[in-house]
Design an enzyme around this catalytic site. Structure first.
Site, PDB file in Angstrom:
ATOM      1  N   LYS A  14       0.850  -1.187   0.000  1.00 30.58           N
ATOM      2  CA  LYS A  14       0.000   0.000   0.000  1.00 30.58           C
ATOM      3  C   LYS A  14       0.892   1.245   0.000  1.00 30.58           C
ATOM      4  O   LYS A  14       1.455   1.633   1.012  1.00 30.58           O
ATOM      5  CB  LYS A  14      -0.918   0.036   1.237  1.00 30.58           C
ATOM      6  CG  LYS A  14      -2.012   1.078   1.047  1.00 30.58           C
ATOM      7  CD  LYS A  14      -2.487   1.729   2.321  1.00 30.58           C
ATOM      8  CE  LYS A  14      -1.629   2.799   2.853  1.00 30.58           C
ATOM      9  NZ  LYS A  14      -1.534   4.039   2.039  1.00 30.58           N
ATOM     10  N   GLU A  51      10.544  16.502  14.227  1.00 29.29           N
ATOM     11  CA  GLU A  51      10.891  16.365  12.809  1.00 29.29           C
ATOM     12  C   GLU A  51      10.057  17.360  12.001  1.00 29.29           C
ATOM     13  O   GLU A  51       8.833  17.308  12.024  1.00 29.29           O
ATOM     14  CB  GLU A  51      10.596  14.934  12.350  1.00 29.29           C
ATOM     15  CG  GLU A  51      11.028  14.693  10.922  1.00 29.29           C
ATOM     16  CD  GLU A  51      10.670  13.302  10.418  1.00 29.29           C
ATOM     17  OE1 GLU A  51       9.529  12.847  10.650  1.00 29.29           O
ATOM     18  OE2 GLU A  51      11.528  12.675   9.779  1.00 29.29           O
ATOM     19  N   GLU A  62      10.665   1.716   9.823  1.00 30.75           N
ATOM     20  CA  GLU A  62      11.674   2.718   9.430  1.00 30.75           C
ATOM     21  C   GLU A  62      11.015   4.078   9.579  1.00 30.75           C
ATOM     22  O   GLU A  62      10.125   4.429   8.797  1.00 30.75           O
ATOM     23  CB  GLU A  62      12.091   2.504   7.965  1.00 30.75           C
ATOM     24  CG  GLU A  62      12.650   1.123   7.650  1.00 30.75           C
ATOM     25  CD  GLU A  62      14.087   0.949   8.119  1.00 30.75           C
ATOM     26  OE1 GLU A  62      14.673   1.913   8.640  1.00 30.75           O
ATOM     27  OE2 GLU A  62      14.609  -0.163   7.986  1.00 30.75           O
ATOM     28  N   CYS A 112      14.056  11.324   5.242  1.00 37.83           N
ATOM     29  CA  CYS A 112      14.206  11.013   6.674  1.00 37.83           C
ATOM     30  C   CYS A 112      15.634  11.228   7.141  1.00 37.83           C
ATOM     31  O   CYS A 112      15.862  11.429   8.329  1.00 37.83           O
ATOM     32  CB  CYS A 112      13.771   9.581   6.913  1.00 37.83           C
ATOM     33  SG  CYS A 112      14.630   8.421   5.827  1.00 37.83           S
TER      34      CYS A 112
HETATM   35  P1  NAD Z   1       2.839   8.502   7.478  1.00 40.21           P
HETATM   36  O1  NAD Z   1       3.208   7.714   8.680  1.00 40.21           O
HETATM   37  O2  NAD Z   1       1.785   9.519   7.587  1.00 40.21           O
HETATM   38  O3  NAD Z   1       2.381   7.544   6.294  1.00 40.21           O
HETATM   39  C1  NAD Z   1       3.193   6.496   5.819  1.00 40.21           C
HETATM   40  C2  NAD Z   1       2.317   5.414   5.233  1.00 40.21           C
HETATM   41  O4  NAD Z   1       1.528   4.853   6.276  1.00 40.21           O
HETATM   42  C3  NAD Z   1       1.326   5.907   4.177  1.00 40.21           C
HETATM   43  O5  NAD Z   1       1.197   4.928   3.171  1.00 40.21           O
HETATM   44  C4  NAD Z   1       0.044   6.043   4.969  1.00 40.21           C
HETATM   45  O6  NAD Z   1      -1.114   5.941   4.187  1.00 40.21           O
HETATM   46  C5  NAD Z   1       0.155   4.865   5.919  1.00 40.21           C
HETATM   47  N1  NAD Z   1      -0.644   4.980   7.147  1.00 40.21           N
HETATM   48  C6  NAD Z   1      -1.052   6.102   7.788  1.00 40.21           C
HETATM   49  N2  NAD Z   1      -1.813   5.781   8.853  1.00 40.21           N
HETATM   50  C7  NAD Z   1      -1.875   4.425   8.904  1.00 40.21           C
HETATM   51  C8  NAD Z   1      -2.496   3.490   9.777  1.00 40.21           C
HETATM   52  N3  NAD Z   1      -3.224   3.880  10.814  1.00 40.21           N
HETATM   53  N4  NAD Z   1      -2.338   2.178   9.525  1.00 40.21           N
HETATM   54  C9  NAD Z   1      -1.600   1.762   8.485  1.00 40.21           C
HETATM   55  N5  NAD Z   1      -0.999   2.594   7.610  1.00 40.21           N
HETATM   56  C10 NAD Z   1      -1.113   3.909   7.826  1.00 40.21           C
HETATM   57  O7  NAD Z   1       4.200   9.114   6.948  1.00 40.21           O
HETATM   58  P2  NAD Z   1       4.372  10.097   5.712  1.00 40.21           P
HETATM   59  O8  NAD Z   1       3.928  11.446   6.150  1.00 40.21           O
HETATM   60  O9  NAD Z   1       3.800   9.470   4.486  1.00 40.21           O
HETATM   61  O10 NAD Z   1       5.955  10.068   5.522  1.00 40.21           O
HETATM   62  C11 NAD Z   1       6.835  10.914   6.164  1.00 40.21           C
HETATM   63  C12 NAD Z   1       7.463  10.205   7.341  1.00 40.21           C
HETATM   64  O11 NAD Z   1       8.162   9.044   6.897  1.00 40.21           O
HETATM   65  C13 NAD Z   1       8.518  11.053   8.023  1.00 40.21           C
HETATM   66  O12 NAD Z   1       8.393  10.910   9.415  1.00 40.21           O
HETATM   67  C14 NAD Z   1       9.830  10.442   7.563  1.00 40.21           C
HETATM   68  O13 NAD Z   1      10.924  10.648   8.410  1.00 40.21           O
HETATM   69  C15 NAD Z   1       9.463   9.006   7.465  1.00 40.21           C
HETATM   70  N6  NAD Z   1      10.395   8.296   6.601  1.00 40.21           N
HETATM   71  C16 NAD Z   1      11.264   7.403   7.173  1.00 40.21           C
HETATM   72  C17 NAD Z   1      12.184   6.744   6.375  1.00 40.21           C
HETATM   73  C18 NAD Z   1      13.154   5.746   6.953  1.00 40.21           C
HETATM   74  O14 NAD Z   1      13.653   4.935   6.187  1.00 40.21           O
HETATM   75  N7  NAD Z   1      13.433   5.771   8.242  1.00 40.21           N
HETATM   76  C19 NAD Z   1      12.197   6.980   4.997  1.00 40.21           C
HETATM   77  C20 NAD Z   1      11.297   7.894   4.469  1.00 40.21           C
HETATM   78  C21 NAD Z   1      10.384   8.533   5.280  1.00 40.21           C
END
Ligand code: NAD
Length: 490
Positions: free
Chosen positions: A181, A394, A256, A290
């Site tokens: 997803k 962040e 992650e 990130c």
């Molecule tokens: P997010 O957590 O809002 O969403 C990430 C994914 O999770 C999306 O596909 C979203 O639809 C899904 N999601 C949201 N709520 C959910 C739930 N209740 N159950 C299951 N899935 C759910 O994050 P974002 O805003 O899309 O991305 C930015 C974040 O990602 C930042 O915090 C960034 O640091 C982090 N990030 C981490 C890495 C890493 O490798 N450590 C890499 C890239 C981004």
């Protein structure tokens, strides 16, 4: 109900379940971040669609997992070839969907998506397992690794195809089948990938892609009893929710998450190289990586010179239309995210921080049609205390904070003084100091005198609130398989 002409011109995505494109009952608007206009409809899938995808993945598992690693590798190679053959089309789509520059999509995102398949197709062929003889008992012990089953893969919006393929490739190379997803905000390149999945000869059901929001599609996947493993990349807040929702099923989790990454710059650093790299590490991809640097600690004796030169270099980091090859940054992902990032600048100002360039100071020169896009100039802040939310949370935008330090111990303590522990950079020519400080920093990845140099063989992941588990060559193999110990008495 008849459709308006505007609806006719929108891109409408479909789920990919059991090798077929499947329509959905309702859709989510997806925006072009560079104009603020809706240009795409993303399926708003829920439990029903996720159930169908899990059933398809379950059905495909016995045959796919029984294939030899070499047979699976051939298909992964084909997928890599096909992405490379369609690189320009994918790069254009990723840039439009995410707001990132065409240059970033062309040189970073899409090449890496192809490489993810290439890398895991070959690395998977070279793992060995343990053997431990017990001659006095007449026994031989050894281990085998088996694929886990249906893997649930959830990815964010900042590096859409890059991070999705970072999960799909090792999962299927190890013999699992998957339900992925992608983020509802950046689903287009995942949808384009479905066509290549078919062309590459991936059997129906091995890769299923279900589009939709986190609370509906994501939650249905995470809480599905027949998905024993979840690989998630996203925010720490979502990871907490996923951990709670998957706990009743004892799922295997790889998380992650976010970062608040420090750069520690000692007086003997090569300043030319350091400034160029630290501007890039602070602002690349609009600061929406990130691993981006967001707290820069500089030894006091070089602080003034560093600040002056850093601000001058930051001002040259051009923010503009993503399709313009001279743009270094494009648009942020959404209106809400832009407002959130701007709120930290307002907070910094209210706490007496100094804004040296960027938001509120520098005007962007944008064409008329991009005036409603989510653009923000690169912003440098000083004079903020380490306890401020600006230094603790962040921000995930083109914003970085700079502060002086006096001693090595102080720099390490302040670098570690946040709840995150994803990455850090250290700048010094003193090799002893570099090793010492790298050892003491609480971060899953430490770069010294460089940034974002990645060998995919090495473990990737964060400490503290930045994550649980590691992914990378051997670590992804371990995560996407279960180990079994077998004892043979002869
Ligand atoms: P997010 O957590 O809002 O969403 C990430 C994914 O999770 C999306 O596909 C979203 O639809 C899904 N999601 C949201 N709520 C959910 C739930 N209740 N159950 C299951 N899935 C759910 O994050 P974002 O805003 O899309 O991305 C930015 C974040 O990602 C930042 O915090 C960034 O640091 C982090 N990030 C981490 C890495 C890493 O490798 N450590 C890499 C890239 C981004």
């Amino acid at each position: 109900m008849s459709k308006t002409s505007e609806e006719h011109s929108l891109l409408v995505l479909k789920n990919y379940i059991g090798g077929k494109s499947v329509s959905c009952r309702s859709y989510i608007d997806s925006y072009d971040p560079s104009t603020g206009e809706v240009y795409c409809k993303v399926p708003d899938s829920g439990k029903e669609e996720v159930d169908a995808a899990v059933a398809a993945a379950k059905e495909a598992f016995p045959e796919w997992s029984a294939r030899s690693p070499e047979q699976r590798a051939k298909i992964l190679h084909k997928l890599a070839d096909l992405i490379e053959a369609n690189l320009e089309e994918f790069a254009q789509a990723e840039s439009k969907d995410q707001g990132k520059t065409i240059t970033a999509a062309r040189t970073v995102d899409i090449p890496r998506a192809a490489y993810n398949f290439r890398f895991f197709s070959t690395s998977m062929l070279h793992h060995t397992t343990d053997c431990s003889p017990m001659d006095h008992m007449g026994c031989l012990n050894y281990t085998v690794r088996c694929p886990v089953g249906v893997a649930g893969l959830i990815s964010p919006w900042n590096l859409p195809l890059y991070l999705l393929t970072w999960k799909i490739a090792p999962a299927i190379a190890a013999g699992n089948t998957v339900v992925a997803k992608p983020s509802e905000m950046t689903s287009v390149t995942a949808w384009m990938l479905c066509k290549l999945i078919q062309q590459a000869g991936v059997p129906p059901g091995v890769i299923n892609i279900v589009f939709g929001s986190g609370p509906r599609a994501g939650d249905a996947l995470v809480s599905h009893p027949e998905v024993p493993l979840i690989s998630f990349t996203g925010s720490t807040a979502t990871a907490q929710r996923i951990t709670e929702r998957s706990a009743p099923y004892c799922k295997k989790l790889s998380l992650e998450l976010g970062g608040k990454n420090p750069a520690i710059i000692f007086a003997d650093a090569d300043l030319d190289q350091c400034i160029e790299t630290t501007v890039r590490s602070s602002f690349l991809n609009q600061g929406e990586i990130c691993l981006c640097t967001s707290r820069i600690y500089v030894e006091r004796s070089i602080y003034s010179e560093f600040l002056e030169r850093f601000v001058a270099a930051a001002k040259k980091w051009k923010t503009g239309v993503p399709s313009d090859p001279s743009s270094k940054n494009g648009a942020l992902i959404s209106k809400e995210h832009l407002e959130k990032v701007r709120s930290y600048i307002a907070l910094a100002k209210s706490e007496g921080g100094i804004i040296h360039c960027g938001e509120g100071l520098d005007q962007l020169d944008l064409p008329e049609r991009n005036k409603s896009g989510y653009f923000m100039p690169t912003t440098v802040i000083t004079g903020i205390s380490d306890s401020s939310r600006v230094m603790q949370e962040e921000i995930f935008g083109p914003v970085t904070c700079i502060s002086p330090f006096d001693t090595e111990d102080e720099a390490v303590a302040r670098g570690n003084g946040v709840r995150y522990g994803l990455s850090a950079t250290v700048w010094s020519k003193d090799v002893g100091k570099v090793h010492r400080v790298a050892q003491r920093l609480q971060a899953g990845l430490v770069w010294t005198n460089c940034w974002l140099v990645r060998d995919l063989n090495l473990p990737f992941g964060g400490m503290k609130n930045s994550g649980v588990g590691r992914e990378g060559g051997k670590d992804s193999y371990h995560f996407f398989t279960e180990v079994k110990s077998i004892t043979i008495k002869h």
